[in-house]
Design a protein around this motif. Sequence first.
Motif, PDB file in Angstrom:
ATOM      1  N   LEU A 121       0.837  -1.191   0.000  1.00 44.61           N
ATOM      2  CA  LEU A 121       0.000   0.000   0.000  1.00 44.61           C
ATOM      3  C   LEU A 121       0.872   1.242   0.000  1.00 44.61           C
ATOM      4  O   LEU A 121       1.872   1.317   0.707  1.00 44.61           O
ATOM      5  CB  LEU A 121      -0.927   0.013   1.219  1.00 44.61           C
ATOM      6  CG  LEU A 121      -2.008  -1.053   1.236  1.00 44.61           C
ATOM      7  CD1 LEU A 121      -2.731  -1.024   2.564  1.00 44.61           C
ATOM      8  CD2 LEU A 121      -2.970  -0.861   0.097  1.00 44.61           C
ATOM      9  N   LYS A 122       0.476   2.213  -0.793  1.00 40.26           N
ATOM     10  CA  LYS A 122       1.209   3.465  -0.832  1.00 40.26           C
ATOM     11  C   LYS A 122       0.785   4.283   0.381  1.00 40.26           C
ATOM     12  O   LYS A 122      -0.378   4.646   0.523  1.00 40.26           O
ATOM     13  CB  LYS A 122       0.910   4.240  -2.112  1.00 40.26           C
ATOM     14  CG  LYS A 122       1.678   5.521  -2.233  1.00 40.26           C
ATOM     15  CD  LYS A 122       1.375   6.250  -3.520  1.00 40.26           C
ATOM     16  CE  LYS A 122       2.114   7.560  -3.547  1.00 40.26           C
ATOM     17  NZ  LYS A 122       1.750   8.368  -4.714  1.00 40.26           N
ATOM     18  N   LEU A 123       1.731   4.562   1.238  1.00 40.86           N
ATOM     19  CA  LEU A 123       1.427   5.376   2.400  1.00 40.86           C
ATOM     20  C   LEU A 123       1.312   6.833   1.990  1.00 40.86           C
ATOM     21  O   LEU A 123       1.975   7.285   1.065  1.00 40.86           O
ATOM     22  CB  LEU A 123       2.518   5.202   3.461  1.00 40.86           C
ATOM     23  CG  LEU A 123       2.691   3.783   3.977  1.00 40.86           C
ATOM     24  CD1 LEU A 123       3.858   3.726   4.958  1.00 40.86           C
ATOM     25  CD2 LEU A 123       1.429   3.286   4.642  1.00 40.86           C
ATOM     26  N   LYS A 124       0.477   7.534   2.678  1.00 32.43           N
ATOM     27  CA  LYS A 124       0.284   8.947   2.393  1.00 32.43           C
ATOM     28  C   LYS A 124       1.590   9.689   2.650  1.00 32.43           C
ATOM     29  O   LYS A 124       2.188   9.565   3.711  1.00 32.43           O
ATOM     30  CB  LYS A 124      -0.826   9.498   3.292  1.00 32.43           C
ATOM     31  CG  LYS A 124      -1.315  10.847   2.877  1.00 32.43           C
ATOM     32  CD  LYS A 124      -2.526  11.240   3.700  1.00 32.43           C
ATOM     33  CE  LYS A 124      -3.070  12.560   3.213  1.00 32.43           C
ATOM     34  NZ  LYS A 124      -4.241  12.955   3.964  1.00 32.43           N
ATOM     35  N   SER A 125       2.040  10.401   1.639  1.00 39.57           N
ATOM     36  CA  SER A 125       3.303  11.122   1.790  1.00 39.57           C
ATOM     37  C   SER A 125       3.094  12.385   2.624  1.00 39.57           C
ATOM     38  O   SER A 125       1.994  12.913   2.720  1.00 39.57           O
ATOM     39  CB  SER A 125       3.864  11.487   0.419  1.00 39.57           C
ATOM     40  OG  SER A 125       2.960  12.302  -0.279  1.00 39.57           O
ATOM     41  N   GLU A 126       4.162  12.806   3.209  1.00 47.15           N
ATOM     42  CA  GLU A 126       4.099  14.002   4.046  1.00 47.15           C
ATOM     43  C   GLU A 126       3.971  15.226   3.139  1.00 47.15           C
ATOM     44  O   GLU A 126       4.685  15.362   2.157  1.00 47.15           O
ATOM     45  CB  GLU A 126       5.380  14.116   4.882  1.00 47.15           C
ATOM     46  CG  GLU A 126       5.333  15.237   5.888  1.00 47.15           C
ATOM     47  CD  GLU A 126       6.589  15.265   6.759  1.00 47.15           C
ATOM     48  OE1 GLU A 126       7.056  16.372   7.034  1.00 47.15           O
ATOM     49  OE2 GLU A 126       7.078  14.197   7.127  1.00 47.15           O
ATOM     50  N   ASN A 127       3.054  16.098   3.462  1.00 46.70           N
ATOM     51  CA  ASN A 127       2.838  17.311   2.676  1.00 46.70           C
ATOM     52  C   ASN A 127       3.434  18.509   3.391  1.00 46.70           C
ATOM     53  O   ASN A 127       3.499  18.546   4.617  1.00 46.70           O
ATOM     54  CB  ASN A 127       1.342  17.555   2.451  1.00 46.70           C
ATOM     55  CG  ASN A 127       0.725  16.509   1.551  1.00 46.70           C
ATOM     56  OD1 ASN A 127       1.364  16.002   0.652  1.00 46.70           O
ATOM     57  ND2 ASN A 127      -0.524  16.182   1.801  1.00 46.70           N
ATOM     58  N   THR A 128       3.853  19.472   2.602  1.00 47.91           N
ATOM     59  CA  THR A 128       4.358  20.735   3.126  1.00 47.91           C
ATOM     60  C   THR A 128       3.443  21.831   2.624  1.00 47.91           C
ATOM     61  O   THR A 128       3.198  21.937   1.417  1.00 47.91           O
ATOM     62  CB  THR A 128       5.798  20.994   2.616  1.00 47.91           C
ATOM     63  OG1 THR A 128       6.616  19.898   3.006  1.00 47.91           O
ATOM     64  CG2 THR A 128       6.341  22.274   3.179  1.00 47.91           C
ATOM     65  N   LYS A 129       2.922  22.618   3.524  1.00 45.00           N
ATOM     66  CA  LYS A 129       2.040  23.723   3.127  1.00 45.00           C
ATOM     67  C   LYS A 129       2.884  24.883   2.614  1.00 45.00           C
ATOM     68  O   LYS A 129       3.899  25.242   3.204  1.00 45.00           O
ATOM     69  CB  LYS A 129       1.185  24.172   4.295  1.00 45.00           C
ATOM     70  CG  LYS A 129       0.141  23.161   4.676  1.00 45.00           C
ATOM     71  CD  LYS A 129      -0.852  23.756   5.660  1.00 45.00           C
ATOM     72  CE  LYS A 129      -1.887  22.731   6.002  1.00 45.00           C
ATOM     73  NZ  LYS A 129      -3.098  22.853   5.242  1.00 45.00           N
ATOM     74  N   ILE A 130       2.438  25.439   1.495  1.00 44.12           N
ATOM     75  CA  ILE A 130       3.096  26.612   0.912  1.00 44.12           C
ATOM     76  C   ILE A 130       2.027  27.607   0.486  1.00 44.12           C
ATOM     77  O   ILE A 130       0.847  27.275   0.421  1.00 44.12           O
ATOM     78  CB  ILE A 130       3.971  26.243  -0.305  1.00 44.12           C
ATOM     79  CG1 ILE A 130       3.103  25.700  -1.455  1.00 44.12           C
ATOM     80  CG2 ILE A 130       5.056  25.258   0.072  1.00 44.12           C
ATOM     81  CD1 ILE A 130       3.819  25.637  -2.775  1.00 44.12           C
TER      82      ILE A 130
END
Length: 80
Positions: A28-37
């Motif tokens: 399963l593809k784990l949710k990648s960490e997002n960076t808010k911009i």
Amino acid sequence: MSKQIQYTDEPIGEIKVVADFLPSPSELKLKSENTKITISLSAESVEYFKAAAAKHHMQYQKMIRQLLDEYVAHQKSTNK
């Protein structure tokens, strides 16, 4: 009120075993960490993504994020 279901002892019919098609937990593809911009886009681009996202019943921000992720993946694969 719904009608009560009456079960019987009749045969079900031919049973077919279906192969397991679900991915294993490790696949399963784990949710990648997002960076808010904060980013400024043209009104034309935002309207395009909003319309396209509405047509596909999704969020326009998610659509833009997926587009950028695909672009980065493509660039990484071609620059090896």
